[in-house]
Design an enzyme around this catalytic site. Structure first.
Site, short mmCIF file in Angstrom:
data_model
loop_
_atom_site.label_atom_id
_atom_site.label_comp_id
_atom_site.label_asym_id
_atom_site.label_seq_id
_atom_site.Cartn_x
_atom_site.Cartn_y
_atom_site.Cartn_z
N THR A 169 0.56 -1.28 -0.06
CA THR A 169 0.28 -0.48 -0.22
C THR A 169 0.88 1.17 -0.58
O THR A 169 0.60 1.98 -0.23
CB THR A 169 -0.57 0.10 1.50
N HIS B 298 8.06 -0.22 5.63
CA HIS B 298 8.78 0.99 7.06
C HIS B 298 9.39 -0.76 8.53
O HIS B 298 9.03 -1.50 8.14
CB HIS B 298 7.50 1.46 7.85
N HIS C 184 7.73 -4.18 9.26
CA HIS C 184 8.09 -5.15 7.95
C HIS C 184 9.54 -5.47 7.91
O HIS C 184 9.70 -6.81 7.23
CB HIS C 184 8.35 -4.53 6.17
N LYS D 233 -6.49 -5.48 12.52
CA LYS D 233 -7.13 -4.13 11.75
C LYS D 233 -8.96 -3.63 12.46
O LYS D 233 -9.43 -4.67 13.05
CB LYS D 233 -7.33 -3.88 10.17
N ARG E 229 -9.16 -0.90 4.67
CA ARG E 229 -7.98 -0.04 3.96
C ARG E 229 -8.53 0.26 2.08
O ARG E 229 -9.89 -0.25 1.81
CB ARG E 229 -7.04 -0.80 3.80
N GLN F 53 -5.62 -15.46 0.09
CA GLN F 53 -4.39 -15.59 1.54
C GLN F 53 -4.50 -17.21 1.11
O GLN F 53 -3.03 -17.55 1.03
CB GLN F 53 -4.09 -15.29 2.57
N ASP G 248 -0.14 -12.89 14.49
CA ASP G 248 -1.35 -12.21 14.09
C ASP G 248 -1.25 -13.23 12.57
O ASP G 248 -3.25 -13.39 11.93
CB ASP G 248 -1.73 -10.68 13.36
N LYS H 235 3.84 1.82 20.20
CA LYS H 235 4.17 0.95 19.34
C LYS H 235 5.00 0.76 18.92
O LYS H 235 5.41 1.85 18.52
CB LYS H 235 2.72 0.97 18.25
N LYS I 274 6.79 3.26 15.40
CA LYS I 274 6.45 4.61 14.65
C LYS I 274 6.73 5.87 16.68
O LYS I 274 7.45 5.32 17.48
CB LYS I 274 4.38 4.43 15.85
N THR I 275 7.17 6.68 15.45
CA THR I 275 7.01 7.74 16.15
C THR I 275 6.03 8.74 16.18
O THR I 275 5.35 8.19 15.59
CB THR I 275 8.14 8.11 15.17
#
Length: 431
Positions: free
Chosen positions: A40, A45, A48, A82, A86, A178, A199, A234, A237-238
């Protein structure tokens, strides 16, 4: 003969669950496995990275890794973890993202090797796009019961009373799509293992079930723990969002700083997961770190290794130099080497004021620069006092009251860094 991939993951803290027989299966001879990656965005990031590191360890162990870009599944949205659906992508964006991701993945995986275990990039959009809905529900859907699908945690969570909104049919079918990917790769590429975050267990085992029922074969599942931070915030993340691998989205300086600022507890965990250092070397670093935690030995090594791996040695050197500007002894020459993005990242959150460039062309007096024109200090009197006490610097160089700031002081033709004492910074931006 392949080395023991599962044992490698175990000591690194990268194994959450594996289907019985997986370790033995991988010790027989070269096997193929895949990890799915969401396309996406046109960059990965750091969330991954665990999956990518698993694929790299898999290749290093003598096996063949497949990186599956989920073009088709990216158009649907995975319900796992989620709470909402999306956005859907068009094919042009999808292909652009796929090419960009391959460039990043090639820093970890060897796609060009002549060896039998060269990495391969595949996109499930290529085999799903011509699959008609009727064919899919006839050839795939009939093999999996609704009861089986409803029992999955990812579905249960979204249908529970606590869930704000239900789950669309589109998302409900995600595990079938999947699962079909795994069947397809099993039949076409002899791929016998799917790996992913914990997950993903439900989706992966739907694939092994399709391989058993339709392919008449045996597929295996292996998952890694979801990466968490000791303080409960998390990972990856920032305040400004994801930490990306693309230097345009997250500068190498900010990337380096993210790892450098890791807590002791997290750093000890992350250095096993996000570097390829040996067990002996990591144990040595942890031992040193425990003797002198204030030196942050593990954090520094972690930040160095991962910055070079994702970016380059040069980017690391620049990031280290930029870090020293705030915390170490550095000169105006060091400041002037910073590109604009890194300069703004280093001084992110530092108060700023804009002044017309013409004021610098005539020479801006220090009282004006410190108080009257900028408000950095409270009054002209305070500015005079600080200058007398020799506590004011312009671009890291001490100055007196008679100093005039000129265009020659501009960093990147745009910025001047004022400083009072060691820690109080202020940025002038000439417009």
């Amino acid at each position: 003969m392949a080395t023991n991939f599962v044992a490698e993951l175990k000591w690194r803290g990268m194994l959450h669950d594996a289907m019985p027989g997986t370790e033995e299966h991988l010790l027989k001879d070269m096997q193929s496995a895949y990890v799915g990656i969401d396309p996406t965005a046109d960059s990965l990031h750091i969330g991954h990275l665990v999956g990518v590191m698993m694929l790299r360890h898999f290749q290093l162990a003598g096996h063949k890794p497949y990186a599956l870009v989920g073009g088709a599944t990216g158009m649907i949205g995975d319900p796992s973890g989620k709470s909402s659906e999306r956005n859907l992508l068009d094919e042009k964006t999808l292909r652009h993202n796929q090419d960009a991701l391959k460039g990043q993945l090639s820093r970890f995986l060897d796609f060009d090797s002549d060896e039998a275990n060269a990495a391969v990039l595949v996109n499930n959009y290529d085999w799903m796009k011509d699959f008609s809905f009727l064919d899919f529900i006839r050839d795939v859907g009939k093999h999996i019961t609704v009861n089986y699908m409803m029992a999955k945690d990812s579905v249960k969570k979204r249908l529970s009373a606590e869930a704000k909104e239900g789950m669309s049919f589109t998302e409900f079918t995600y595990q079938l799509v999947q699962g079909y990917d795994f069947l397809h790769l099993y039949q076409e590429n002899d791929c016998t293992l799917q790996m992913g975050g914990s997950d993903q267990w439900g989706n992966i085992t739907t694939g092994t079930e399709l391989i058993r029922r339709i392919g008449g074969g045996k597929g295996y599942a292996l998952t890694c723990p979801l990466i968490t931070k000791a303080d409960g915030t998390k990972f990856g993340k920032t305040e400004s969002g994801n930490v990306w691998l693309d230097s345009q989205r997250t500068s190498p300086y900010k990337f380096y700083q993210y790892w450098l600022n890791t807590s002791d507890e997290d750093a000890v965990k992350y250095i096993k997961i996000f570097t390829f250092l040996s067990k002996e070397e990591i144990e040595g670093l942890i031992e040193e770190h425990e003797k002198a935690p204030h030196l942050r030995i593990v954090q520094k090594r972690l930040a160095e290794e991962i910055t070079v791996m994702v970016h380059s040695q040069e980017d690391l050197d620049n990031a280290v130099q930029a870090s020293a500007i705030l915390f170490g002894k550095s000169t105006s020459e060091d400041l002037k080497k910073l590109d604009e993005k890194t300069f703004l990242d280093v001084f992110d959150g530092v108060p700023q004021a804009e002044i017309p460039k013409s004021e610098l062309e005539n020479g801006l007096d220090m009282i004006g620069a410190l108080a009257a024109k900028t408000g950095f200090l409270g009054s002209n009197g305070e500015a005079r006092r600080e200058l007398k006490q020799n506590s004011i610097s312009v671009n890291k160089e001490k100055v007196k009251e008679d100093y005039l700031i000129s265009t020659a002081d501009l960093i990147n033709g745009k910025f001047v860094l004022l400083q009072r004492g060691k820690k109080n910074y202020f940025v002038l931006t000439a417009q």
